[in-house]
Design an enzyme around this catalytic site. Structure first.
Site, PDB file in Angstrom:
ATOM      1  N   TYR A  59      10.767 -24.693 -11.865  1.00  0.00           N
ATOM      2  CA  TYR A  59       9.518 -25.392 -11.575  1.00  0.00           C
ATOM      3  C   TYR A  59       8.561 -24.424 -10.908  1.00  0.00           C
ATOM      4  O   TYR A  59       8.953 -23.736  -9.969  1.00  0.00           O
ATOM      5  CB  TYR A  59       9.748 -26.598 -10.665  1.00  0.00           C
ATOM      6  N   GLU A  61       4.674 -24.985 -10.110  1.00  0.00           N
ATOM      7  CA  GLU A  61       3.281 -25.456 -10.029  1.00  0.00           C
ATOM      8  C   GLU A  61       2.457 -24.437  -9.268  1.00  0.00           C
ATOM      9  O   GLU A  61       2.928 -23.864  -8.292  1.00  0.00           O
ATOM     10  CB  GLU A  61       3.214 -26.791  -9.274  1.00  0.00           C
ATOM     11  N   ASP A 205     -13.404 -21.715 -29.813  1.00  0.00           N
ATOM     12  CA  ASP A 205     -12.026 -22.180 -30.013  1.00  0.00           C
ATOM     13  C   ASP A 205     -11.419 -21.302 -31.105  1.00  0.00           C
ATOM     14  O   ASP A 205     -11.507 -21.607 -32.290  1.00  0.00           O
ATOM     15  CB  ASP A 205     -12.015 -23.660 -30.405  1.00  0.00           C
ATOM     16  N   THR A 231      -4.606 -20.493 -29.242  1.00  0.00           N
ATOM     17  CA  THR A 231      -3.167 -20.777 -29.267  1.00  0.00           C
ATOM     18  C   THR A 231      -2.450 -19.428 -29.264  1.00  0.00           C
ATOM     19  O   THR A 231      -3.047 -18.400 -29.564  1.00  0.00           O
ATOM     20  CB  THR A 231      -2.742 -21.532 -30.539  1.00  0.00           C
ATOM     21  N   LYS A 234      -0.038 -19.080 -33.617  1.00  0.00           N
ATOM     22  CA  LYS A 234      -0.501 -19.011 -35.012  1.00  0.00           C
ATOM     23  C   LYS A 234      -0.375 -17.562 -35.472  1.00  0.00           C
ATOM     24  O   LYS A 234       0.718 -17.024 -35.431  1.00  0.00           O
ATOM     25  CB  LYS A 234      -1.894 -19.622 -35.125  1.00  0.00           C
ATOM     26  N   ARG A 240       4.919 -21.434 -29.041  1.00  0.00           N
ATOM     27  CA  ARG A 240       3.972 -22.537 -29.127  1.00  0.00           C
ATOM     28  C   ARG A 240       3.278 -22.697 -27.775  1.00  0.00           C
ATOM     29  O   ARG A 240       3.931 -22.942 -26.776  1.00  0.00           O
ATOM     30  CB  ARG A 240       4.789 -23.792 -29.441  1.00  0.00           C
TER      31      ARG A 240
HETATM   32  C1  PLP Z   1      -4.475 -25.301 -33.817  1.00  0.00           C
HETATM   33  C2  PLP Z   1      -5.804 -25.609 -33.213  1.00  0.00           C
HETATM   34  C3  PLP Z   1      -5.919 -26.292 -31.989  1.00  0.00           C
HETATM   35  C4  PLP Z   1      -4.774 -26.984 -31.297  1.00  0.00           C
HETATM   36  O1  PLP Z   1      -3.629 -26.328 -31.034  1.00  0.00           O
HETATM   37  P1  PLP Z   1      -2.326 -27.173 -30.625  1.00  0.00           P
HETATM   38  O2  PLP Z   1      -1.453 -26.135 -30.015  1.00  0.00           O
HETATM   39  O3  PLP Z   1      -1.798 -27.787 -31.872  1.00  0.00           O
HETATM   40  O4  PLP Z   1      -2.750 -28.210 -29.640  1.00  0.00           O
HETATM   41  C5  PLP Z   1      -7.170 -26.444 -31.441  1.00  0.00           C
HETATM   42  N1  PLP Z   1      -8.265 -25.966 -32.053  1.00  0.00           N
HETATM   43  C6  PLP Z   1      -8.197 -25.334 -33.230  1.00  0.00           C
HETATM   44  C7  PLP Z   1      -9.460 -24.815 -33.844  1.00  0.00           C
HETATM   45  C8  PLP Z   1      -6.974 -25.136 -33.858  1.00  0.00           C
HETATM   46  O5  PLP Z   1      -6.919 -24.512 -35.038  1.00  0.00           O
END
Ligand code: PLP
Length: 412
Positions: A59, A61, A205, A231, A234, A240
């Protein structure tokens, strides 16, 4: 170190055969079918080892040196290393590596910059905006007033003139650029210019292209955006999870927006795995990988166009391709099912003209497996062969199995 520690440890198999079966079954599925889901990849044995480690027990935090729990001195090192590696990799003044996912990172970015009811300009969901970009089913659509820009129905390219006019009209507090299905580079400089003109924050994003950014194969949003959300699983090929990058002036607001505003304890095993992935992404091998991902996507896109698919924007700059399969006699939704039955795994996606669903595919996973341009041409022919009924499902499955058999994601 075993390839997949949990499975090879044999402990699970003895204690819980039912779940061991699931893990082995998924490993078999991943290594006997073709993974063309654009958001997926195969993380390395080292990343999996960190994920399956006792750091999962801890843990923690708070932030390194300022935790609400005792005994954090070792895991603090993992987070400090992850933060330093992320900053160096992307040239950012500050990195937060605690976000549990890409969506959590976006939530934290909004929490850092906005108040409920604020207006936000983002790519509309029908054009490839993410759920967190204003879907009524998501917190974003309920708590903020989203205005959607679009893409040109003919070219599929972001309608920059519309971005500018909507920004002038609605005076948003923030503008979001980034998409789940956009195959081209994003013009961050242009978005910055529009944001400055109307006094808006710019949130990039970059969940999809951030791995290409790490490998120098896509433009870096960090110099342009107030906050970059991403993320780590990807193209970046880590565990993840999510992260945020920003300048020093927003560092404290971003950190507080993640913890304690939107999250509790940090997942230290995941953070350690992120550090491992950032270390891998800083190598020349990863730079070569990122460029090969794009080269493969270009060949695959050209192959699909040659087979009669309508390729959105006429091609790709990234790992991601979206196509309309309608000229082959089937829409995206039906096509995904037919292809899945043949062992070709990919997604449906929206298309610029919006009349029917398309297919979205990506080359991050197959490139990690070691496939190159030759295999991309084979894959394009296989996809078309199945949809045109040239190759029956059983034969296609055998061909897929033969193809992937030559490129095991986890050799041995
Ligand atoms: C994949 C993605 C997310 C979200 O990612 P998660 O880990 O699935 O929550 C947010 N924005 C965009 C543009 C994405 O391609």
């Amino acid at each position: 170190m075993s390839v997949v520690p949990v499975i090879e440890a044999d402990v699970l198999r003895r204690q819980d055969p039912e779940l061991a079966e699931v893990l082995l079954g998924e490993l078999t599925r991943q290594s006997t079918t073709l993974q063309l889901v654009a958001a997926e990849n195969f993380s390395s044995p080292a990343v999996l080892a960190a994920l399956g480690s006792p750091l999962a027990n801890k843990y923690a935090e708070g932030y390194p040196g300022a935790r609400h729990h005792g005994g954090c001195e070792i895991v603090d090192v993992a987070e400090r290393v992850a933060v330093e590696r992320a900053k160096a990799l992307f040239g950012a003044e500050h990195a937060n590596v605690q976000a549990h996912s890409g969506s959590s990172a976006v939530l934290a970015a909004y929490a850092a910059l906005l108040r409920p009811g604020d207006t936000v300009l983002a790519l509309g969901l029908p054009y490839g905006g993410h759920l967190t970009h204003g879907s009524p089913a998501n917190f974003s659509g309920r708590w903020f007033d989203f205005v959607g820009y679009g893409v040109d129905a003919e070219t599929g390219i972001v309608d920059h003139a519309q971005v500018r006019s909507l920004a002038r009209l609605h005076r948003p507090k923030a503008i979001v650029c980034g998409s789940i299905a956009y195959p081209r580079h994003i013009d961050y400089a242009l978005f910055r210019e529009v944001a400055d003109e109307v006094g808006a924050y710019l949130i990039a994003d970059a969940a999809h292209p951030i791995g290409l950014v790490a490998g120098g194969a896509a433009p870096n949003p960090v110099p342009y955006a107030d906050i970059v959300c991403a993320t780590t699983h990807k193209v970046l090929r880590g565990p993840r999870g999510g992260m945020l990058l920003c300048g020093s002036e927003l560092a404290e607001r971003v950190d507080r927006a993640v913890f304690p505003f939107t999250q509790g304890g940090a997942q230290m095993h995941t953070i350690a795995a992120k550090a491992v992935a950032f270390g891998e992404a800083a190598t020349p091998a990863f730079t070569a990988y990122a460029h090969q991902v794009v080269a493969n996507a270009r060949v695959l896109a050209a192959g699909l166009a040659g087979e009669g698919f309508v390729v959105t924007t006429g091609g790709t700059d990234t790992h991601l391709i979206t196509v309309d399969p309608l000229p082959l006699g089937v829409d995206g939704r039906a096509a995904r099912g037919q292809l899945a039955a043949a062992g070709l795994v990919l997604d449906c996606c929206p298309l610029p003209h919006g009349d029917s669903r398309g297919l979205r595919l990506g080359t991050a996973a197959v490139t990690t497996q070691g496939m190159g341009e030759g295999e991309m041409a084979t894959i394009a022919a296989l996809l078309a062969g199945v949809l045109r009924g040239r190759v029956d499902t059983r034969r296609a499955r055998d061909e897929v199995r033969d193809l992937v058999g030559g490129f095991p994601p986890y050799p041995g």
